[in-house]
Every structure is written in structure tokens, then in C-alpha cells.
Design a protein around this motif. Structure first.
Motif, PDB file in Angstrom:
ATOM      1  N   SER A  37       0.819  -1.218   0.000  1.00  0.00           N
ATOM      2  CA  SER A  37       0.000   0.000   0.000  1.00  0.00           C
ATOM      3  C   SER A  37       0.851   1.266   0.000  1.00  0.00           C
ATOM      4  O   SER A  37       0.361   2.342  -0.372  1.00  0.00           O
TER       5      SER A  37
ATOM      6  N   CYS B 153      -4.067   1.084  -3.076  1.00  0.00           N
ATOM      7  CA  CYS B 153      -4.203  -0.177  -2.345  1.00  0.00           C
ATOM      8  C   CYS B 153      -4.473   0.101  -0.872  1.00  0.00           C
ATOM      9  O   CYS B 153      -3.906   1.026  -0.291  1.00  0.00           O
ATOM     10  N   HIS B 154      -5.327  -0.730  -0.295  1.00  0.00           N
ATOM     11  CA  HIS B 154      -5.592  -0.630   1.138  1.00  0.00           C
ATOM     12  C   HIS B 154      -4.433  -1.220   1.926  1.00  0.00           C
ATOM     13  O   HIS B 154      -3.884  -2.241   1.520  1.00  0.00           O
ATOM     14  N   PRO B 155      -4.072  -0.608   3.058  1.00  0.00           N
ATOM     15  CA  PRO B 155      -3.092  -1.260   3.923  1.00  0.00           C
ATOM     16  C   PRO B 155      -3.731  -2.498   4.551  1.00  0.00           C
ATOM     17  O   PRO B 155      -4.843  -2.420   5.067  1.00  0.00           O
TER      18      PRO B 155
ATOM     19  N   GLU C 159      -0.691  -7.664  -3.317  1.00  0.00           N
ATOM     20  CA  GLU C 159       0.388  -8.031  -2.409  1.00  0.00           C
ATOM     21  C   GLU C 159       1.175  -9.215  -2.947  1.00  0.00           C
ATOM     22  O   GLU C 159       2.415  -9.233  -2.872  1.00  0.00           O
TER      23      GLU C 159
END
Length: 162
Positions: A69, A75-77, A113
């Protein structure tokens, strides 16, 4: 189907996942680093001047997945519960196959990821070996499978989750 990272005005937008259910999610990705046979021998035998290339690239890939992220703006963490990076020597093709697995319980998938883990591992392998073999190539980075959420992807096809 519209692009999910754009709002009604066509502006970049982080997708709101707050209404999604928390489910087990998993993604597997792969990529390849092709090189000269001698470079592959140095890595495989552990005789490379920079040490254990796979160990360093594995740690880099795991760290890359954890920092996805920070690298990919929308992107979401994620709180990853598992990141695995494996290397497979394909001597007959003078290359290393890199495979990553990312898992979590969450509201969004982990494909980015998994792709980031493979990419960073490949870049690290390249970086560590470029003095010996500057003509290496990185290729074939792709998602192999994804599970969880509404859609399931297996071997390049996208379908409804079961």
C-alpha cells in the motif's frame, strides 16, 4: 463493468470496502527471472559473491508484500496473516520461477500483495546478480489464483466464488 478506482467524476478514488464481509482471502502469483547458465549455477551452488541470493530475495519479497500500500497508491493497507515466497530453479530454461502466496482475513483481496512480493523478489534477484549477468530478464508476472470475496480466479479465469 466500470473501473472501481474512479469516482463518478472520473477521479482517482480508493474503493470503500467497509460494507464488505470479512472473509478468508488468498492469492498466488508467479514470475520468472531468466539468466545465463553460469549465473544460475552460482546461485544454486551458493558460490555467488553476494551470498545467499534466494534468502535475501525472499525477505525482500515478503517485505514488498507488507509495504504494497506504500507503493501502489490506491491499495488498502492490509494486515497480512501469511506471506510466502518460494524459488524454483528451471535449469532446462535457464531461469528461476518465483511464486508467492499471500493470505489474510479481511474485506479486500491480496492479489496486489502477491504480485508485489514476486516483483520485489525478482528485482532483488536481478540486483544481486546484475554484475555477473546484466542481460537477465524478468517476465511472466501474473496472478495464478485468488480465493475469497465474490469472485474466484484460477489459472487465468475469473468466475463466481463457490
Amino acid at each position: 463493468m466500470s473501473l472501481s478506482h474512479l469516482n463518478d467524476r472520473g477521479e482517482a478514488n480508493m474503493v470503500d470496502v467497509s460494507d464488505k464481509s470479512v472473509t478468508q482471502r488468498k492469492a498466488v502469483a508467479e514470475g520468472y527471472v531468466s539468466m545465463q547458465p553460469r549465473t544460475l549455477e552460482l546461485i544454486q551452488s551458493g558460490e555467488h559473491a553476494k551470498g545467499d541470493v534466494f534468502a535475501v530475495a525472499r525477505i525482500a519479497g515478503i517485505q514488498g508484500a507488507k509495504r504494497c500500500s506504500d507503493l501502489i497508491p490506491l491499495c488498502h493497507p492490509l494486515a497480512l496473516s501469511k506471506v510466502q515466497v518460494d524459488f524454483y530453479i528451471e535449469a532446462d530454461k535457464n531461469r528461476v520461477r518465483i511464486e508467492s502466496l499471500c493470505k489474510l482475513s479481511g474485506q479486500t483481496g491480496v492479489e496486489m500483495e502477491a504480485l508485489t512480493a514476486v516483483s520485489v523478489a525478482a528485482l532483488t534477484l536481478f540486483d544481486m546478480c546484475k554484475a555477473v549477468d546484466p542481460d537477465m530478464t524478468i517476465s511472466g508476472i501474473q496472478v495464478l489464483s485468488k480465493e475469497g470475496g465474490k469472485r474466484r480466479r484460477q489459472n487465468g479465469s475469473l468466475g463466481a466464488s463457490q
